[in-house]
Design a protein around this motif. Sequence first.
Motif, PDB file in Angstrom:
ATOM      1  N   PRO A 102      -2.974 -18.623  24.031  1.00 49.29           N
ATOM      2  CA  PRO A 102      -4.049 -17.889  23.370  1.00 49.29           C
ATOM      3  C   PRO A 102      -4.245 -18.375  21.933  1.00 49.29           C
ATOM      4  CG  PRO A 102      -2.065 -16.593  23.262  1.00 49.29           C
ATOM      5  CD  PRO A 102      -1.727 -17.842  24.044  1.00 49.29           C
ATOM      6  N   LYS A 103      -5.272 -17.855  21.296  1.00 49.03           N
ATOM      7  CA  LYS A 103      -5.523 -18.163  19.887  1.00 49.03           C
ATOM      8  C   LYS A 103      -4.929 -17.032  19.057  1.00 49.03           C
ATOM      9  CE  LYS A 103      -9.201 -18.858  16.538  1.00 49.03           C
ATOM     10  NZ  LYS A 103      -8.494 -18.112  15.537  1.00 49.03           N
ATOM     11  N   ILE A 104      -4.163 -17.398  18.065  1.00 51.33           N
ATOM     12  CA  ILE A 104      -3.602 -16.388  17.170  1.00 51.33           C
ATOM     13  C   ILE A 104      -4.651 -16.080  16.112  1.00 51.33           C
ATOM     14  CG2 ILE A 104      -1.781 -15.845  15.511  1.00 51.33           C
ATOM     15  CD1 ILE A 104       0.022 -17.773  17.099  1.00 51.33           C
ATOM     16  N   LYS A 105      -5.105 -14.847  16.088  1.00 47.25           N
ATOM     17  CA  LYS A 105      -6.118 -14.444  15.100  1.00 47.25           C
ATOM     18  C   LYS A 105      -5.466 -14.271  13.740  1.00 47.25           C
ATOM     19  CE  LYS A 105      -9.105 -11.830  18.232  1.00 47.25           C
ATOM     20  NZ  LYS A 105      -9.753 -10.532  18.413  1.00 47.25           N
ATOM     21  N   SER A 106      -4.356 -13.568  13.722  1.00 47.95           N
ATOM     22  CA  SER A 106      -3.677 -13.263  12.467  1.00 47.95           C
ATOM     23  C   SER A 106      -2.351 -12.600  12.797  1.00 47.95           C
ATOM     24  CB  SER A 106      -4.544 -12.325  11.634  1.00 47.95           C
ATOM     25  OG  SER A 106      -3.973 -12.115  10.377  1.00 47.95           O
ATOM     26  N   ALA A 107      -1.511 -12.468  11.792  1.00 46.66           N
ATOM     27  CA  ALA A 107      -0.245 -11.766  11.970  1.00 46.66           C
ATOM     28  C   ALA A 107       0.068 -11.000  10.686  1.00 46.66           C
ATOM     29  CB  ALA A 107       0.877 -12.747  12.273  1.00 46.66           C
ATOM     30  N   ILE A 108       0.562  -9.799  10.860  1.00 46.72           N
ATOM     31  CA  ILE A 108       1.026  -8.999   9.728  1.00 46.72           C
ATOM     32  C   ILE A 108       2.537  -8.889   9.875  1.00 46.72           C
ATOM     33  CG2 ILE A 108       0.953  -6.773   8.560  1.00 46.72           C
ATOM     34  CD1 ILE A 108      -1.853  -6.367   9.755  1.00 46.72           C
ATOM     35  N   VAL A 109       3.249  -9.512   8.947  1.00 45.29           N
ATOM     36  CA  VAL A 109       4.702  -9.455   8.941  1.00 45.29           C
ATOM     37  C   VAL A 109       5.092  -8.688   7.685  1.00 45.29           C
ATOM     38  CG1 VAL A 109       6.838 -10.782   8.945  1.00 45.29           C
ATOM     39  CG2 VAL A 109       4.821 -11.670  10.123  1.00 45.29           C
ATOM     40  N   GLU A 110       5.748  -7.532   7.924  1.00 38.16           N
ATOM     41  CA  GLU A 110       5.998  -6.554   6.870  1.00 38.16           C
ATOM     42  C   GLU A 110       4.655  -6.204   6.226  1.00 38.16           C
ATOM     43  OE1 GLU A 110       8.899  -4.978   6.521  1.00 38.16           O
ATOM     44  OE2 GLU A 110       9.803  -6.234   8.042  1.00 38.16           O
ATOM     45  N   LYS A 111       4.401  -6.636   4.991  1.00 39.64           N
ATOM     46  CA  LYS A 111       3.114  -6.319   4.358  1.00 39.64           C
ATOM     47  C   LYS A 111       2.343  -7.578   3.968  1.00 39.64           C
ATOM     48  CE  LYS A 111       4.386  -1.811   2.788  1.00 39.64           C
ATOM     49  NZ  LYS A 111       5.504  -1.223   2.165  1.00 39.64           N
ATOM     50  N   SER A 112       2.654  -8.679   4.651  1.00 34.18           N
ATOM     51  CA  SER A 112       1.986  -9.947   4.363  1.00 34.18           C
ATOM     52  C   SER A 112       1.123 -10.364   5.542  1.00 34.18           C
ATOM     53  CB  SER A 112       3.020 -11.041   4.094  1.00 34.18           C
ATOM     54  OG  SER A 112       3.825 -10.696   3.002  1.00 34.18           O
ATOM     55  N   LEU A 113      -0.017 -10.947   5.222  1.00 35.79           N
ATOM     56  CA  LEU A 113      -0.951 -11.405   6.235  1.00 35.79           C
ATOM     57  C   LEU A 113      -0.809 -12.914   6.405  1.00 35.79           C
ATOM     58  CD1 LEU A 113      -3.326 -10.358   7.993  1.00 35.79           C
ATOM     59  CD2 LEU A 113      -4.845 -11.035   6.150  1.00 35.79           C
ATOM     60  N   PHE A 114      -0.688 -13.374   7.650  1.00 35.28           N
ATOM     61  CA  PHE A 114      -0.544 -14.792   7.960  1.00 35.28           C
ATOM     62  C   PHE A 114      -1.705 -15.232   8.838  1.00 35.28           C
ATOM     63  CE2 PHE A 114       3.729 -13.484   7.029  1.00 35.28           C
ATOM     64  CZ  PHE A 114       4.358 -14.594   6.503  1.00 35.28           C
ATOM     65  N   ASN A 115      -2.218 -16.441   8.570  1.00 35.24           N
ATOM     66  CA  ASN A 115      -3.181 -17.014   9.507  1.00 35.24           C
ATOM     67  C   ASN A 115      -2.395 -17.763  10.586  1.00 35.24           C
ATOM     68  OD1 ASN A 115      -2.433 -19.508   8.461  1.00 35.24           O
ATOM     69  ND2 ASN A 115      -4.201 -19.662   7.136  1.00 35.24           N
ATOM     70  N   GLU A 116      -3.094 -18.337  11.551  1.00 31.56           N
ATOM     71  CA  GLU A 116      -2.421 -18.979  12.681  1.00 31.56           C
ATOM     72  C   GLU A 116      -1.504 -20.114  12.231  1.00 31.56           C
ATOM     73  OE1 GLU A 116      -3.436 -20.849  17.059  1.00 31.56           O
ATOM     74  OE2 GLU A 116      -5.020 -20.837  15.557  1.00 31.56           O
ATOM     75  N   THR A 117      -1.986 -20.965  11.350  1.00 29.26           N
ATOM     76  CA  THR A 117      -1.199 -22.113  10.898  1.00 29.26           C
ATOM     77  C   THR A 117       0.081 -21.679  10.208  1.00 29.26           C
ATOM     78  OG1 THR A 117      -3.272 -23.297  10.565  1.00 29.26           O
ATOM     79  CG2 THR A 117      -1.310 -24.256   9.574  1.00 29.26           C
ATOM     80  N   ASP A 118      -0.044 -20.744   9.274  1.00 27.36           N
ATOM     81  CA  ASP A 118       1.138 -20.273   8.545  1.00 27.36           C
ATOM     82  C   ASP A 118       2.110 -19.548   9.457  1.00 27.36           C
ATOM     83  OD1 ASP A 118       0.148 -21.349   6.212  1.00 27.36           O
ATOM     84  OD2 ASP A 118      -0.766 -19.472   5.530  1.00 27.36           O
ATOM     85  N   PHE A 119       1.564 -18.773  10.392  1.00 22.00           N
ATOM     86  CA  PHE A 119       2.446 -18.048  11.310  1.00 22.00           C
ATOM     87  C   PHE A 119       3.233 -19.018  12.180  1.00 22.00           C
ATOM     88  CE2 PHE A 119       3.376 -16.108  15.407  1.00 22.00           C
ATOM     89  CZ  PHE A 119       4.190 -15.078  14.980  1.00 22.00           C
ATOM     90  N   LEU A 120       2.585 -20.057  12.678  1.00 24.70           N
ATOM     91  CA  LEU A 120       3.282 -21.002  13.553  1.00 24.70           C
ATOM     92  C   LEU A 120       4.331 -21.816  12.800  1.00 24.70           C
ATOM     93  CD1 LEU A 120       0.431 -22.135  15.951  1.00 24.70           C
ATOM     94  CD2 LEU A 120       2.315 -20.565  16.408  1.00 24.70           C
ATOM     95  N   LYS A 121       4.230 -21.873  11.472  1.00 26.29           N
ATOM     96  CA  LYS A 121       5.277 -22.526  10.674  1.00 26.29           C
ATOM     97  C   LYS A 121       6.591 -21.750  10.774  1.00 26.29           C
ATOM     98  CE  LYS A 121       2.261 -24.758   7.318  1.00 26.29           C
ATOM     99  NZ  LYS A 121       1.776 -24.753   5.928  1.00 26.29           N
ATOM    100  N   LEU A 122       6.497 -20.450  11.042  1.00 25.50           N
ATOM    101  CA  LEU A 122       7.707 -19.640  11.210  1.00 25.50           C
ATOM    102  C   LEU A 122       8.523 -20.109  12.416  1.00 25.50           C
ATOM    103  CD1 LEU A 122       6.295 -16.043  10.578  1.00 25.50           C
ATOM    104  CD2 LEU A 122       7.638 -17.440   9.005  1.00 25.50           C
ATOM    105  N   ALA A 123       7.863 -20.751  13.366  1.00 25.52           N
ATOM    106  CA  ALA A 123       8.561 -21.242  14.559  1.00 25.52           C
ATOM    107  C   ALA A 123       9.578 -22.322  14.202  1.00 25.52           C
ATOM    108  CB  ALA A 123       7.553 -21.782  15.569  1.00 25.52           C
ATOM    109  N   ASP A 124       9.383 -22.990  13.073  1.00 29.60           N
ATOM    110  CA  ASP A 124      10.297 -24.048  12.656  1.00 29.60           C
ATOM    111  C   ASP A 124      11.545 -23.510  11.968  1.00 29.60           C
ATOM    112  OD1 ASP A 124       8.458 -25.870  13.670  1.00 29.60           O
ATOM    113  OD2 ASP A 124       7.418 -26.053  11.750  1.00 29.60           O
ATOM    114  N   LEU A 125      11.548 -22.213  11.671  1.00 28.94           N
ATOM    115  CA  LEU A 125      12.723 -21.603  11.048  1.00 28.94           C
ATOM    116  C   LEU A 125      13.828 -21.420  12.078  1.00 28.94           C
ATOM    117  CD1 LEU A 125      11.110 -18.739   8.926  1.00 28.94           C
ATOM    118  CD2 LEU A 125      11.992 -20.913   8.103  1.00 28.94           C
TER     119      LEU A 125
END
Length: 173
Positions: A106-129
């Motif tokens: 699917p397409k990631i529209k956005s993500a809210i982690v705690e109180k921060s907003l992530f777009n798809e690109t930034d959110f998928l960078k979390l996968a590298d952690l």
Amino acid sequence: MRTEKIILKNYVLDVVKPSHFIIFIDFTGLKVSAFSELRKRLKTVNCRCLVAKNTLIRIALSEIKPKELLTEDLFKGPTALLTSEGQDVAAVAKILKNFIAEFQLPKIKSAIVEKSLFNETDFLKLADLSSLEVLRSQILSALQSTGTRLVRLINEPASALARIVEKYSKKQS
């Protein structure tokens, strides 16, 4: 608001409130079998997938999340919410990244982690952690080695003095 909608809104709130993150995905074009596979993979990391009407999601989330995080883009097209009471958002990001690489959806529209907003690109960078367990063990290892070094450093002056006294006593004999 009708009773049914109130019950559904409360259900959405019950699912979302304890969650440490909310990921908004657009599942347009995803076949039912693929969507079931995504849910199965997400379940392995205790992540829930909730599909509801956008207006219902918007009303429920406006009660618990800051309004600036809830942009209109989140509520265009079919929306599914991914939530989890666990804190390992990196594990969910890894599953999504692998799934998207495999199915192109699917397409990631956005993500809210705690109180921060992530777009798809930034959110998928979390996968590298690294996973949460790996990060915890690395921190614990660093703390333990620092403690060991500190004990050695504190003991060194006494050890040096003992070596000097021993050499001096051997010299006198």
